[in-house]
Structures are given as structure tokens and as C-alpha cells.
Write an enzyme that holds these catalytic residues in place. Structure first.
Site, PDB file in Angstrom:
ATOM      1  N   CYS A 183     -10.170 -47.742 -19.225  1.00 50.53           N
ATOM      2  CA  CYS A 183      -9.694 -47.044 -20.421  1.00 50.53           C
ATOM      3  C   CYS A 183      -9.289 -47.983 -21.547  1.00 50.53           C
ATOM      4  O   CYS A 183      -9.457 -47.657 -22.725  1.00 50.53           O
ATOM      5  CB  CYS A 183      -8.565 -46.106 -20.054  1.00 50.53           C
ATOM      6  SG  CYS A 183      -9.175 -44.682 -19.120  1.00 50.53           S
ATOM      7  N   ASP A 185      -2.543 -45.227 -21.199  1.00 46.57           N
ATOM      8  CA  ASP A 185      -2.464 -44.623 -19.843  1.00 46.57           C
ATOM      9  C   ASP A 185      -1.504 -45.318 -18.869  1.00 46.57           C
ATOM     10  O   ASP A 185      -1.829 -45.478 -17.675  1.00 46.57           O
ATOM     11  CB  ASP A 185      -3.862 -44.565 -19.197  1.00 46.57           C
ATOM     12  CG  ASP A 185      -4.860 -43.771 -20.028  1.00 46.57           C
ATOM     13  OD1 ASP A 185      -4.470 -43.230 -21.066  1.00 46.57           O
ATOM     14  OD2 ASP A 185      -6.036 -43.709 -19.624  1.00 46.57           O
ATOM     15  N   LYS A 204      -5.851 -37.522 -23.879  1.00 48.97           N
ATOM     16  CA  LYS A 204      -7.305 -37.690 -23.954  1.00 48.97           C
ATOM     17  C   LYS A 204      -7.968 -37.175 -22.680  1.00 48.97           C
ATOM     18  O   LYS A 204      -7.358 -37.176 -21.609  1.00 48.97           O
ATOM     19  CB  LYS A 204      -7.659 -39.156 -24.225  1.00 48.97           C
ATOM     20  CG  LYS A 204      -7.223 -40.131 -23.148  1.00 48.97           C
ATOM     21  CD  LYS A 204      -7.445 -41.556 -23.637  1.00 48.97           C
ATOM     22  CE  LYS A 204      -7.061 -42.596 -22.615  1.00 48.97           C
ATOM     23  NZ  LYS A 204      -7.873 -42.621 -21.396  1.00 48.97           N
TER      24      LYS A 204
END
Ligand code: C5J
Length: 226
Positions: free
Chosen positions: A161, A24, A128
Site C-alpha cells: 500500500c 494503513d 480506501k
């Protein structure tokens, strides 16, 4: 076999069965004015992960290591976003208009990865829905097909994450290493706590090391690279 000097154990790895996973590194999280900053995060703590991440990425590419990238985000109609997640935010919410397009919506500028660590051909992007990179994605299948045993993690944020993905990977039997300076958290104490949690109990979720240790371990493999 090569070895990385790491905590709480030195990690043996074979470059052919290892992959670098960047979680990310999206504009919405790391750039000033994005979702991350709106949530109250100090984006400088996230931005400082990018230069070391860029160096590790370059070395991984040089030695021919597999690389993958993830992005957290949703369909424009938000039909894949759990209602509970939509209500989280405080000042701003997923799907609302931000300075870089709709926040965490696929196709918006803010949803995409920052240029410094942008994927090249052959480096899959895993889109995701949640915090973990394995939940409702094809990541496990790709790693299985590639014969991957060891994963090196960087990205943002350390305590959300990155750590969720590392825990998922650990449960699936992968050896995991967290690149401590290639990840950033919403605050210093969360970052340090997340690292400590990985290391506890003899490395309950894997090992941790600064990027320089990984670069040192990869350097001798450059000559032999395909
Ligand atoms: C968060 C992430 N913090 N990539 N996402 O919501 O860590």
C-alpha cells in the site's frame, strides 16, 4: 524552503505545501493475531516502524504540517470489495471473523489505526478500498485544496500500500519522499527492494530518507510554527 538529506537526491520542500501521509497503520496489519500475521507476515517488521513514525508525527504536528492517515477496508456487506480481492488471503479472508472483529471491515476494531499514531482533529482519515490511497478516494481533492506539492510517506506495508500510493502520487505530480524506517514490509528483502525501486533511475518514484533526516530538517521550523 528547507532541504532533506535524501537518496538519490536531496529534497527541497516548503512545510506549508507539504503533508505527512501515514498509510494503513491499522491493527489488522501491524498487531500480532491480525490479518497481516494470518497472511504469514512477521509483524515485528511492521511494528518497528511505529516508534520512528510516532516521532515524525509529533514533529510534523509541532511545526503545523498537514497530516493525513489512510485505512484499507470495506463495507460490512462487502459490496465494495472486488471478488478477486475477497479470494486472496490463504488462511484467512477479508470479512471473516478475526481476533479484532471482522477483518478489514469498517467499524471493526482491527480496521482502525493503532493508538500510537492515532489521528487527531484536523488530520483526515482516507478510507480506501484498494492498495493505492488515491483510487476511489477524495485524497487528491484534499491535497489540491490544501495546496500540497510534497508528500512524506510512512506506514505499512512498504511494498504494497505504501509503494502503490507513492506511485499514484508521483504520477499526479507530487514530490514524494519515503521515510525508510517509518514503514515496514512483509519481509526484509521486500522492504529493501521497495526502497531500491523508489531510488532507481535518479528517483523514479521520489526520494528516500530515514526519519532522523526529516526531523533534522523540521527542527529549525519549530520556532516559526503557527
Ligand atoms: C496489504 C497494505 N498489504 N496496507 N495492504 O494488503 O499494504
Amino acid at each position: 524552503m528547507s532541504t532533506i538529506n535524501a537518496d538519490p537526491f536531496d529534497l527541497d520542500f516548503d512545510v506549508a505545501s507539504s503533508a505527512l501521509v501515514f498509510i494503513d497503520f491499522q491493527r489488522d496489519f501491524v498487531l500480532p493475531g491480525g490479518f497481516g500475521e494470518e497472511l504469514g507476515n512477521d509483524t515485528s517488521l511492521l511494528l518497528k516502524a511505529i516508534p520512528p513514525a510516532k516521532d515524525v508525527l509529533a514533529k510534523a504536528r509541532e511545526v503545523g504540517m498537514h497530516v493525513l492517515h489512510t485505512r484499507e477496508g470495506h463495507r460490512p456487506d462487502l459490496s465494495d470489495c472486488p471478488p478477486a480481492k475477497l479470494t486472496r488471503g490463504g488462511n484467512t479472508f477479508i470479512g471473516t471473523d478475526g481476533p479484532m472483529g471482522r477483518i478489514l471491515v469498517r467499524g471493526s476494531k482491527g480496521h482502525d489505526i493503532v493508538e500510537d499514531v492515532y489521528p487527531i482533529d484536523g488530520e483526515p482519515i482516507i478510507d480506501k478500498l484498494g492498495k493505492g490511497a488515491f483510487y476511489q478516494t477524495d485524497l487528491h481533492q484534499i491535497l489540491f485544496d490544501w495546496g500540497i506539492k510534497t508528500l512524506f510517506f510512512g506506514g505499512v506495508t512498504t511494498e504494497v500500500c505504501v509503494q502503490t500510493s507513492m506511485r499514484e502520487a508521483n504520477d499526479r505530480g507530487f514530490e514524494c519522499l519515503l521515510l525508510t524506517d517509518c514503514t515496514g514490509a512483509t519481509d526484509k528483502s521486500n522492504h529493501e527492494a521497495a526502497i531500491k525501486m523508489v531510488q532507481m533511475q535518479g528517483g523514479v518514484f521520489g526520494a528516500t530518507a530515514p526519519s532522523i533526516n526529516v526531523i533534522r530538517a523540521l527542527e529549525p521550523l519549530v520556532e516559526a510554527a503557527p
